[in-house]
Design a protein around this motif. Structure first.
Motif, short mmCIF file in Angstrom:
data_model
loop_
_atom_site.label_atom_id
_atom_site.label_comp_id
_atom_site.label_asym_id
_atom_site.label_seq_id
_atom_site.Cartn_x
_atom_site.Cartn_y
_atom_site.Cartn_z
N TRP A 215 -3.71 1.73 -0.27
CA TRP A 215 -3.71 3.02 -0.67
C TRP A 215 -2.46 3.18 -1.52
O TRP A 215 -2.81 3.55 -2.71
CB TRP A 215 -3.68 4.31 0.44
N LEU A 216 -1.28 2.94 -1.03
CA LEU A 216 -0.15 2.98 -1.89
C LEU A 216 -0.08 2.09 -3.03
O LEU A 216 0.52 2.41 -4.21
CB LEU A 216 1.02 2.90 -1.03
N ASP A 217 -0.76 1.04 -3.08
CA ASP A 217 -0.94 0.10 -4.24
C ASP A 217 -1.24 0.46 -5.39
O ASP A 217 -0.90 0.33 -6.30
CB ASP A 217 -1.75 -1.29 -3.59
N GLY A 218 -2.13 1.61 -5.27
CA GLY A 218 -2.94 2.16 -6.50
C GLY A 218 -1.85 3.36 -6.82
O GLY A 218 -2.64 4.08 -8.04
N GLN A 219 -0.89 3.63 -6.14
CA GLN A 219 -0.14 4.80 -6.89
C GLN A 219 1.13 4.09 -7.52
O GLN A 219 2.16 3.62 -6.96
CB GLN A 219 0.55 5.69 -5.51
N GLN A 220 1.06 4.41 -8.81
CA GLN A 220 2.08 4.11 -9.99
C GLN A 220 3.53 4.62 -9.37
O GLN A 220 4.42 3.71 -9.77
CB GLN A 220 1.85 4.67 -11.32
N GLN A 221 3.82 5.61 -8.70
CA GLN A 221 5.31 6.04 -8.34
C GLN A 221 5.61 5.36 -7.13
O GLN A 221 7.04 5.68 -6.81
CB GLN A 221 5.32 7.66 -8.43
N ALA A 222 4.93 4.86 -6.45
CA ALA A 222 5.44 3.98 -5.32
C ALA A 222 5.96 2.80 -5.82
O ALA A 222 5.32 1.68 -6.18
CB ALA A 222 4.16 3.66 -4.33
N ALA A 223 7.33 2.54 -5.60
CA ALA A 223 8.16 1.49 -5.95
C ALA A 223 8.29 0.25 -4.87
O ALA A 223 8.47 -0.89 -5.34
CB ALA A 223 9.67 1.79 -6.31
N ALA A 224 7.84 0.52 -3.63
CA ALA A 224 8.00 -0.44 -2.45
C ALA A 224 7.26 0.34 -1.51
O ALA A 224 7.21 1.36 -1.49
CB ALA A 224 9.59 -0.80 -2.44
N ILE A 225 6.70 -0.66 -0.72
CA ILE A 225 6.09 -0.25 0.71
C ILE A 225 6.61 -1.05 1.74
O ILE A 225 6.78 -2.32 1.50
CB ILE A 225 4.41 -0.60 0.47
N GLY A 226 6.83 -0.50 2.97
CA GLY A 226 7.35 -1.40 4.12
C GLY A 226 7.53 -0.20 5.25
O GLY A 226 6.65 0.54 5.64
N ILE A 227 8.49 -0.94 6.09
CA ILE A 227 8.73 -0.38 7.43
C ILE A 227 10.47 -0.25 7.56
O ILE A 227 11.30 -0.84 7.16
CB ILE A 227 8.36 -1.33 8.26
N ASN A 228 10.55 1.09 8.15
CA ASN A 228 12.02 0.98 8.75
C ASN A 228 12.12 1.89 10.11
O ASN A 228 10.99 2.15 10.85
CB ASN A 228 12.82 2.23 7.83
#
Length: 311
Positions: A215-228
């Protein structure tokens, strides 16, 4: 402007900082409090700046601000006015930027590392509740309520000049979707989204992390995706899950492997610095391009990353 993209165009890795609260406790602060490190913004802000400097000197390319648990509602409960709360949230960004500018001005050799940037921490709704629900995601609130909760703080952090937003320890996709709706009001702002995870495939509320990444892959303002703030032993699998659904950079900054007890606000035993360093190298080989540490990690863990990443 996306600072992550700028750095990854020139360097193979973005090195994040480590735990803020752990270092504040090492400096003598008592954080057994609903406000956690946001309490120190009120009481001893120069100590927060000192921790940022410690991490820059250890090799961090980024300072995550002490605003994780700093909310207007939380400060109002402590007796502050709305204006005083806004000033403190803004101060979290100013302290990180001051530390960055002082460190960079004093650095003799700037050739082998990027100028660090400031990521404004946007903690989840569960952090405000201070009941451990950022590790469960069992919110009984609507999307509209989540949007209202996040909107004003994000406006303040953006206005204070943060380079990027760190939307972190998110336990459910619904909260990420609410934050993305807020971001649309700030079209020039980028954010990373890092989830808290319960196992090798699922975030805290049981949703597959692959679905979140898709889902976030399609969001232009999402610069990175992951886990913390999740256990080190599940990170490699989660990297693979995220990579299967997005070409965006993968970000990981787990905790030290210790178990957190939200009732007593204490941690159990975790891994050694050497073990953490060897893990970070393996995560990079698995595809993570942004790596640091969360709770119970320290400057020596970050210098361990810099030792292999900047050879």
């Amino acid at each position: 402007m996306n600072p992550i993209e700028q750095i990854l165009n020139r360097f193979p890795l973005v090195i994040l900082d480590g735990a803020m609260a752990t270092e504040l406790e090492n400096y003598g602060c008592n954080l057994n409090d609903r406000l956690w490190s946001a309490k120190v913004l009120m009481e001893n802000p120069e100590l927060i700046k000192k921790v940022h400097l410690d991490y820059f000197q250890a090799g961090a390319d980024c300072a995550i601000t002490a605003s994780y648990q700093a909310t207007i509602e939380g400060y109002k409960e402590r007796g502050l006015t709305g204006e005083e709360a806004i000033d403190l949230i803004s101060k979290s960004v100013a302290l990180a930027a001051e530390a960055r500018d002082e460190f960079w001005a004093d650095l003799q050799d700037q050739s082998n590392r990027p100028k660090p940037f400031v990521a404004a921490s946007v903690g989840p709704y569960g952090a405000f509740l201070s009941d451990g629900s950022e590790y469960r995601g069992d919110y009984s609130v609507s999307e509209e309520e989540l949007i209202a909760f996040h909107k004003e703080r994000i406006r303040v952090l953006v206005g204070a000049g943060a380079d990027i937003l760190a939307c972190e320890t998110i336990p459910c996709l619904a909260e990420a979707k609410a934050i993305v709706k807020v971001l649309k009001e700030f079209p020039d702002v980028y954010a990373w989204f890092s989830f808290s995870a319960k196992d090798e495939h699922h975030i805290s509320d049981g949703e597959k992390i692959a679905k979140c990444a898709e889902w976030l892959d399609g969001q232009q303002q999402a610069a990175a995706i992951g886990i913390n703030c999740s256990a080190p032993h599940i990170i490699e699998s989660l990297i693979n899950e995220v990579k299967s659904q997005t070409s965006k950079p993968v970000i990981v900054y787990p905790n030290s492997g210790e178990e957190y007890n939200p009732a007593s606000k204490t941690w159990g035993k975790g891994s050694s610095a050497d073990q953490f360093t060897s893990n970070t190298r393996r995560w990079h080989e698995a595809g993570a391009q942004i790596i640091g540490g969360c709770c119970r990690t320290a400057p020596e863990d970050i210098s361990g990353i810099a030792a292999w990443a900047r050879k």
